[in-house]
Design a protein around this motif. Structure first.
Motif, PDB file in Angstrom:
ATOM      1  N   ARG A  95      35.310  -9.044  21.755  1.00 60.50           N
ATOM      2  CA  ARG A  95      34.852  -9.128  20.358  1.00 60.50           C
ATOM      3  C   ARG A  95      34.271  -7.791  19.899  1.00 60.50           C
ATOM      4  O   ARG A  95      34.538  -7.331  18.792  1.00 60.50           O
ATOM      5  N   GLU A  96      33.523  -7.149  20.765  1.00 61.10           N
ATOM      6  CA  GLU A  96      32.941  -5.846  20.439  1.00 61.10           C
ATOM      7  C   GLU A  96      34.038  -4.789  20.272  1.00 61.10           C
ATOM      8  O   GLU A  96      34.009  -3.984  19.339  1.00 61.10           O
ATOM      9  N   LEU A  97      35.029  -4.793  21.170  1.00 60.47           N
ATOM     10  CA  LEU A  97      36.139  -3.838  21.072  1.00 60.47           C
ATOM     11  C   LEU A  97      36.938  -4.040  19.785  1.00 60.47           C
ATOM     12  O   LEU A  97      37.346  -3.073  19.142  1.00 60.47           O
ATOM     13  N   MET A  98      37.166  -5.287  19.408  1.00 60.27           N
ATOM     14  CA  MET A  98      37.912  -5.564  18.169  1.00 60.27           C
ATOM     15  C   MET A  98      37.119  -5.091  16.943  1.00 60.27           C
ATOM     16  O   MET A  98      37.702  -4.590  15.989  1.00 60.27           O
ATOM     17  N   GLN A  99      35.820  -5.244  16.981  1.00 60.75           N
ATOM     18  CA  GLN A  99      34.984  -4.777  15.873  1.00 60.75           C
ATOM     19  C   GLN A  99      35.054  -3.253  15.763  1.00 60.75           C
ATOM     20  O   GLN A  99      35.170  -2.704  14.667  1.00 60.75           O
ATOM     21  N   GLN A 100      35.022  -2.569  16.902  1.00 55.78           N
ATOM     22  CA  GLN A 100      35.144  -1.113  16.902  1.00 55.78           C
ATOM     23  C   GLN A 100      36.514  -0.689  16.370  1.00 55.78           C
ATOM     24  O   GLN A 100      36.608   0.249  15.574  1.00 55.78           O
ATOM     25  N   ALA A 101      37.576  -1.385  16.810  1.00 51.72           N
ATOM     26  CA  ALA A 101      38.928  -1.056  16.343  1.00 51.72           C
ATOM     27  C   ALA A 101      39.052  -1.270  14.846  1.00 51.72           C
ATOM     28  O   ALA A 101      39.693  -0.476  14.137  1.00 51.72           O
ATOM     29  N   LYS A 102      38.423  -2.293  14.337  1.00 51.55           N
ATOM     30  CA  LYS A 102      38.456  -2.581  12.903  1.00 51.55           C
ATOM     31  C   LYS A 102      37.771  -1.457  12.115  1.00 51.55           C
ATOM     32  O   LYS A 102      38.265  -1.028  11.078  1.00 51.55           O
ATOM     33  N   GLN A 103      36.664  -0.978  12.629  1.00 53.99           N
ATOM     34  CA  GLN A 103      35.928   0.083  11.957  1.00 53.99           C
ATOM     35  C   GLN A 103      36.677   1.412  11.987  1.00 53.99           C
ATOM     36  O   GLN A 103      36.539   2.234  11.096  1.00 53.99           O
ATOM     37  N   GLN A 104      37.476   1.631  13.025  1.00 54.64           N
ATOM     38  CA  GLN A 104      38.202   2.893  13.184  1.00 54.64           C
ATOM     39  C   GLN A 104      39.650   2.805  12.716  1.00 54.64           C
ATOM     40  O   GLN A 104      40.411   3.743  12.907  1.00 54.64           O
ATOM     41  N   PHE A 105      40.032   1.695  12.094  1.00 58.74           N
ATOM     42  CA  PHE A 105      41.426   1.464  11.722  1.00 58.74           C
ATOM     43  C   PHE A 105      41.915   2.488  10.694  1.00 58.74           C
ATOM     44  O   PHE A 105      41.275   2.723   9.686  1.00 58.74           O
ATOM     45  N   ASN A 106      43.055   3.099  10.996  1.00 56.71           N
ATOM     46  CA  ASN A 106      43.715   4.036  10.090  1.00 56.71           C
ATOM     47  C   ASN A 106      45.125   3.494   9.893  1.00 56.71           C
ATOM     48  O   ASN A 106      45.967   3.602  10.791  1.00 56.71           O
TER      49      ASN A 106
END
Length: 190
Positions: free
Chosen positions: A160-171
């Motif tokens: 869940r934490e990794l997905m949140q980070q990926a969402k924030q860094q999504f390009n």
């Protein structure tokens, strides 16, 4: 966390064990003649509630369901048995493991159709999380299930934490380039 009453004494895994058996009737079937997955999920949720409530002595709610794999279809006329028990406890949460089998009453064949893990949270009279009793582990199997549930929770929260980070860094333009070879087509508007 609120405490509506003094903390209850520890309870064993056996104290929460619950079995529900139900005949699969035609109204439970889909157009292919197999039992709807939603029917099975509803029955699993009932067993999870029963186990969690027996352990906690409180009203419980489902907060997540892990690993619902439909391994074999369930047929009309089969007896489905759902066996559950509390495998892990946190402060107010409990992980209930459920094993689902279907029995053909004519041939006596029993097949394992599902194994699922429901995370339940106990609620106090005020609707807030309620502290649950510790879990007494009485066998190596109890210990194995507790450890596995703890590990699944750790992986869940890490994911869940990794997905949140990926969402924030999504390009999106960079990610769109990575879609080559996937079974999708971009038709972006505007």
């Amino acid at each position: 966390m609120t405490h509506d009453r003094p903390a209850a004494a520890a309870r064993s895994v056996n104290d929460s064990r619950t079995t529900l058996t139900e005949l699969m009737i035609p109204s439970y079937a889909n157009f292919g003649g197999k039992i709807h997955g939603g029917i099975l999920l509803s029955l699993m949720d009932k067993v999870a509630y029963a186990c969690a409530s027996k352990h906690s002595g409180a009203y419980c709610v489902t907060v997540s369901v892990d690993n619902v794999d439909f391994m074999q279809p369930v047929e009309v006329g089969e007896l489905v048995s759902l066996r559950g028990s509390v495998n892990y406890v946190g402060k107010s949460s409990m992980v209930v493991g459920i094993r689902v089998t279907a029995e053909n009453v004519v041939s006596r064949e029993v097949k394992h159709t599902n194994t699922s893990y429901f995370t339940m949270v106990a609620k106090g009279a005020d609707g807030k999380p309620f502290e649950v009793p510790p879990l007494i582990l009485e066998s190596q199997e109890d210990v194995r299930r507790f450890v596995e549930a703890r590990e699944r929770r750790r992986i869940y929260f890490q994911s869940r934490e990794l997905m949140q980070q990926a969402k924030q860094q999504f390009n999106w333009s960079e990610e769109a380039k990575k879609l080559k070879g996937e079974r999708c087509r971009l038709k972006l508007k505007g």
